[in-house]
Design a protein around this motif. Structure first.
Motif, mmCIF file in Angstrom:
data_model
loop_
_atom_site.group_PDB
_atom_site.id
_atom_site.type_symbol
_atom_site.label_atom_id
_atom_site.label_comp_id
_atom_site.label_asym_id
_atom_site.label_seq_id
_atom_site.Cartn_x
_atom_site.Cartn_y
_atom_site.Cartn_z
ATOM 1 N N ALA A 77 -8.600 -6.055 42.318
ATOM 2 C CA ALA A 77 -7.593 -6.705 41.480
ATOM 3 C C ALA A 77 -6.223 -6.651 42.150
ATOM 4 O O ALA A 77 -5.505 -7.659 42.202
ATOM 5 N N SER A 78 -5.867 -5.499 42.687
ATOM 6 C CA SER A 78 -4.580 -5.344 43.365
ATOM 7 C C SER A 78 -4.485 -6.272 44.571
ATOM 8 O O SER A 78 -3.450 -6.901 44.817
ATOM 9 N N LYS A 79 -5.568 -6.362 45.311
ATOM 10 C CA LYS A 79 -5.615 -7.235 46.486
ATOM 11 C C LYS A 79 -5.475 -8.700 46.080
ATOM 12 O O LYS A 79 -4.747 -9.466 46.725
ATOM 13 N N ARG A 80 -6.155 -9.092 45.024
ATOM 14 C CA ARG A 80 -6.062 -10.482 44.565
ATOM 15 C C ARG A 80 -4.650 -10.845 44.125
ATOM 16 O O ARG A 80 -4.172 -11.943 44.397
ATOM 17 N N ILE A 81 -3.995 -9.923 43.438
ATOM 18 C CA ILE A 81 -2.609 -10.160 43.020
ATOM 19 C C ILE A 81 -1.727 -10.345 44.256
ATOM 20 O O ILE A 81 -0.948 -11.302 44.340
ATOM 21 N N MET A 82 -1.868 -9.462 45.224
ATOM 22 C CA MET A 82 -1.072 -9.534 46.444
ATOM 23 C C MET A 82 -1.321 -10.842 47.187
ATOM 24 O O MET A 82 -0.377 -11.534 47.590
ATOM 25 N N GLU A 83 -2.586 -11.204 47.353
ATOM 26 C CA GLU A 83 -2.925 -12.418 48.094
ATOM 27 C C GLU A 83 -2.426 -13.670 47.379
ATOM 28 O O GLU A 83 -1.979 -14.625 48.027
ATOM 29 N N ALA A 84 -2.498 -13.683 46.051
ATOM 30 C CA ALA A 84 -2.029 -14.842 45.295
ATOM 31 C C ALA A 84 -0.542 -15.062 45.525
ATOM 32 O O ALA A 84 -0.080 -16.208 45.671
ATOM 33 N N GLY B 221 3.643 -18.550 49.609
ATOM 34 C CA GLY B 221 4.599 -18.620 50.699
ATOM 35 C C GLY B 221 5.482 -17.392 50.829
ATOM 36 O O GLY B 221 6.379 -17.363 51.666
ATOM 37 N N VAL B 222 5.219 -16.390 50.029
ATOM 38 C CA VAL B 222 6.013 -15.161 50.094
ATOM 39 C C VAL B 222 5.506 -14.344 51.284
ATOM 40 O O VAL B 222 4.328 -14.001 51.357
ATOM 41 N N GLN B 223 6.409 -14.043 52.199
ATOM 42 C CA GLN B 223 6.025 -13.352 53.427
ATOM 43 C C GLN B 223 5.815 -11.856 53.246
ATOM 44 O O GLN B 223 5.092 -11.230 54.014
ATOM 45 N N ARG B 224 6.462 -11.290 52.209
ATOM 46 C CA ARG B 224 6.345 -9.843 52.004
ATOM 47 C C ARG B 224 6.151 -9.558 50.521
ATOM 48 O O ARG B 224 6.917 -10.034 49.682
ATOM 49 N N GLY C 210 -0.137 -14.043 40.142
ATOM 50 C CA GLY C 210 -0.954 -12.880 40.484
ATOM 51 C C GLY C 210 -1.921 -12.535 39.368
ATOM 52 O O GLY C 210 -3.094 -12.233 39.617
ATOM 53 N N ILE C 211 -1.452 -12.609 38.132
ATOM 54 C CA ILE C 211 -2.313 -12.323 36.976
ATOM 55 C C ILE C 211 -3.414 -13.366 36.864
ATOM 56 O O ILE C 211 -4.566 -13.041 36.573
ATOM 57 N N GLU C 212 -3.077 -14.621 37.104
ATOM 58 C CA GLU C 212 -4.103 -15.673 37.070
ATOM 59 C C GLU C 212 -5.232 -15.374 38.046
ATOM 60 O O GLU C 212 -6.386 -15.699 37.790
ATOM 61 N N ALA C 213 -4.914 -14.732 39.149
ATOM 62 C CA ALA C 213 -5.911 -14.423 40.173
ATOM 63 C C ALA C 213 -6.921 -13.366 39.726
ATOM 64 O O ALA C 213 -7.993 -13.240 40.321
ATOM 65 N N ILE C 214 -6.588 -12.597 38.677
ATOM 66 C CA ILE C 214 -7.538 -11.567 38.213
ATOM 67 C C ILE C 214 -8.140 -11.906 36.848
ATOM 68 O O ILE C 214 -8.950 -11.143 36.327
ATOM 69 N N GLN C 215 -7.757 -13.032 36.271
ATOM 70 C CA GLN C 215 -8.230 -13.370 34.926
ATOM 71 C C GLN C 215 -9.750 -13.425 34.818
ATOM 72 O O GLN C 215 -10.304 -13.070 33.794
ATOM 73 N N ASN C 216 -10.424 -13.860 35.857
ATOM 74 C CA ASN C 216 -11.879 -13.977 35.807
ATOM 75 C C ASN C 216 -12.589 -12.926 36.652
ATOM 76 O O ASN C 216 -13.761 -13.081 36.972
ATOM 77 N N LEU C 217 -11.894 -11.863 36.990
ATOM 78 C CA LEU C 217 -12.498 -10.796 37.784
ATOM 79 C C LEU C 217 -13.384 -9.952 36.880
ATOM 80 O O LEU C 217 -12.900 -9.258 35.982
ATOM 81 N N GLU C 218 -14.659 -10.026 37.118
ATOM 82 C CA GLU C 218 -15.630 -9.305 36.301
ATOM 83 C C GLU C 218 -15.519 -7.803 36.530
ATOM 84 O O GLU C 218 -15.301 -7.343 37.645
ATOM 85 N N GLY C 219 -15.631 -7.045 35.457
ATOM 86 C CA GLY C 219 -15.615 -5.593 35.565
ATOM 87 C C GLY C 219 -14.235 -4.975 35.476
ATOM 88 O O GLY C 219 -14.087 -3.777 35.676
ATOM 89 N N VAL C 220 -13.215 -5.806 35.175
ATOM 90 C CA VAL C 220 -11.855 -5.291 35.049
ATOM 91 C C VAL C 220 -11.219 -5.858 33.788
ATOM 92 O O VAL C 220 -11.229 -7.063 33.572
ATOM 93 N N ARG C 221 -10.712 -4.965 32.947
ATOM 94 C CA ARG C 221 -9.878 -5.374 31.816
ATOM 95 C C ARG C 221 -8.438 -5.191 32.250
ATOM 96 O O ARG C 221 -8.134 -4.267 32.996
ATOM 97 N N TYR C 222 -7.562 -6.044 31.763
ATOM 98 C CA TYR C 222 -6.160 -5.877 32.115
ATOM 99 C C TYR C 222 -5.277 -6.151 30.911
ATOM 100 O O TYR C 222 -5.666 -6.849 29.978
#
Length: 104
Positions: free
Chosen positions: A58-65, A70-73, A26-38
């Motif tokens: 960012a929250s959406k990207r973490i969830m989608e990742a 394969g996680v259903q929930r 999930g964190i990897e999914a936001i590493q290159n998200l411009e405009g967000v520090r984490y």
């Protein structure tokens, strides 16, 4: 205006009690998200942005990742601090707190 948030992701229904692999993806999914520090902490990920939509993205990207593994929930807990009277960075908020702590 800086918006601060804390996002926590909880993959459910996996075959393990450990979630670190899923959180890392999930964190990897936001590493290159411009405009967000984490900043990753043991209990969640702190986010900082000038735009609340970036916090949601960012929250959406973490969830989608995590879903893409394969996680259903996936449960996402998002806490947002929007303050208009001061423009403080995450580190400055901590410094303000430390001023009030008694040393041992």
């Amino acid at each position: 205006l800086l918006i601060h948030a804390e996002v926590s992701a909880y993959p459910m229904g996996t075959n393990t009690t450990s979630s670190s692999f899923y959180i890392a993806k999930g964190i990897e999914a936001i590493q290159n998200l411009e405009g967000v520090r984490y900043e990753v902490t043991a209990m969640g990920t702190l986010l900082e942005s000038e735009n609340v939509d970036k916090i949601f993205e960012a929250s959406k990207r973490i969830m989608e990742a995590i879903h893409n593994l394969g996680v259903q929930r996936v449960e996402i807990v998002l806490k947002i601090d929007s303050r208009k009277d001061k423009d403080l960075k995450l580190e400055e908020k901590l410094e303000s707190l430390k001023k009030h702590l008694k040393s041992k």
